[in-house]
Design an enzyme around this catalytic site. Sequence first.
Site, PDB file in Angstrom:
ATOM      1  N   TYR A 148       0.827  -1.173  -0.051  1.00 27.97           N
ATOM      2  CA  TYR A 148       0.023   0.040   0.022  1.00 27.97           C
ATOM      3  C   TYR A 148       0.722   1.262   0.063  1.00 27.97           C
ATOM      4  CZ  TYR A 148      -3.928  -2.862   1.298  1.00 27.97           C
ATOM      5  OH  TYR A 148      -4.675  -4.163   1.202  1.00 27.97           O
ATOM      6  N   SER A 149       0.516   2.140  -0.837  1.00 28.55           N
ATOM      7  CA  SER A 149       1.060   3.373  -0.717  1.00 28.55           C
ATOM      8  C   SER A 149       1.135   4.261   0.293  1.00 28.55           C
ATOM      9  CB  SER A 149       0.795   4.212  -1.961  1.00 28.55           C
ATOM     10  OG  SER A 149       1.108   3.844  -3.288  1.00 28.55           O
ATOM     11  N   CYS A 325      -0.795   7.762 -10.058  1.00 27.59           N
ATOM     12  CA  CYS A 325      -0.963   6.764  -9.297  1.00 27.59           C
ATOM     13  C   CYS A 325      -2.512   6.349  -9.101  1.00 27.59           C
ATOM     14  CB  CYS A 325      -0.503   7.012  -8.038  1.00 27.59           C
ATOM     15  SG  CYS A 325      -0.503   5.632  -6.774  1.00 27.59           S
ATOM     16  N   GLU A 365       2.685   4.594 -11.172  1.00 27.54           N
ATOM     17  CA  GLU A 365       2.409   3.443 -10.247  1.00 27.54           C
ATOM     18  C   GLU A 365       1.083   3.011 -10.250  1.00 27.54           C
ATOM     19  OE1 GLU A 365       2.811   3.384  -5.591  1.00 27.54           O
ATOM     20  OE2 GLU A 365       4.860   2.721  -6.477  1.00 27.54           O
ATOM     21  N   TYR A 367      -2.502  -0.026 -11.170  1.00 26.44           N
ATOM     22  CA  TYR A 367      -2.708  -1.072 -10.666  1.00 26.44           C
ATOM     23  C   TYR A 367      -4.411  -1.743 -11.389  1.00 26.44           C
ATOM     24  CZ  TYR A 367      -4.772   1.881  -6.922  1.00 26.44           C
ATOM     25  OH  TYR A 367      -5.225   2.731  -6.529  1.00 26.44           O
TER      26      TYR A 367
END
Length: 367
Positions: A148-149, A325, A365, A367
């Site tokens: 997790y960021s 992100c 980044e 997902y």
Amino acid sequence: MAASVSAVVSLPSSKSTIVSTRTSSLISPERLTFTKVPHYKNVSTSGRLLSIRAQITTEAETEAPAKVEKISKKQEEGVVTNKYKPKEPYVGRCLLNTKITGDDAPGETWHMVFSTEGEIPYKEGQSIGVVPDGIDPKNGKPHKLRLYSIASSAIGDFGDSKTVSLCVKRLVYTNDQGVEVKGVCSNFLCDLKPGAEVQITGPVGKEMLMPKDPNATVIMLGTGTGIAPFRSFLWKMFFEKHDDYEFNGLAWLFLGVPTSSSLLYKEEFEKMKELKPDNFRLDFAVSREQTNDKGEKMYIQTRMAQYDRELWELLKKDNTFVYMCGLKGMEKGIDDIMATLAAEDGIEWATYKKQLKKEGQWNVEVY
């Protein structure tokens, strides 16, 4: 490239003889040397025999070029990675866990703070791993970590460098068989109560580190919980005082969410804009409630398209940094915008983006 000449002359008698020498303009006379050596070849000049050996070398053959060390444009000094690993995680404690989306939002997002006692020295833009409690029923082994960021600046939400914060959306969906499925780690985290223990690994990652230059233009593109690293950036930029860092550049945040009740940290960001209106720009893209002039849903790339020429001009400067992100789906839309703008200037976007990535100015980044 300058060349040096080494010439060797031997004479059959002990008397010295003057030899006329002509040098090229590429050769420095100061680099010419003459030394007596045994015969190698007879050459007649003015009726006398000379034995001459000559060798020409370039500086590249005698001096290896010094390797140029790449200097990062990001805040990499003192970055720690993988201090804690899955087999020996750090055991932190939940101090705070708060839902930060409205009751009518399509899904829940929570902000949580864990104590670390300063044992996890992270930087803005890094991530941590969380190992959820319990056993994986598929293999009978402990669950694997999820990354997790980090959503807090390096000194944490409490400013004492002893905490780390996350922004996590509870994952719940119905699979193809009509069965409700709950994400293992997201539900574990969202259900944590203050005082509960949590296994933490890391910190990890250097891709999303902040720029060194306090006068940089930092363009942040986030969807949903992809806002986490940008909250860490912005707290350092606008809410904190540092002896070695005072932000005087431009921070431009684009945040995409499905509904206005899904907006994350909205009040914090608006406060930052009040503090430094000339240094912070804020644009929301609320896909289910907003449209553009063509009636299209307002996704993050749709909002960016309204500023396309301005963004492109900024991107041509060497102190502009883009960070992306969140959901992978936004990447293609943003690439399409940039490709069109680059083509207008006769530039191939794919090649230009590779150069930006190499210089640390295009960071992704998703997902």
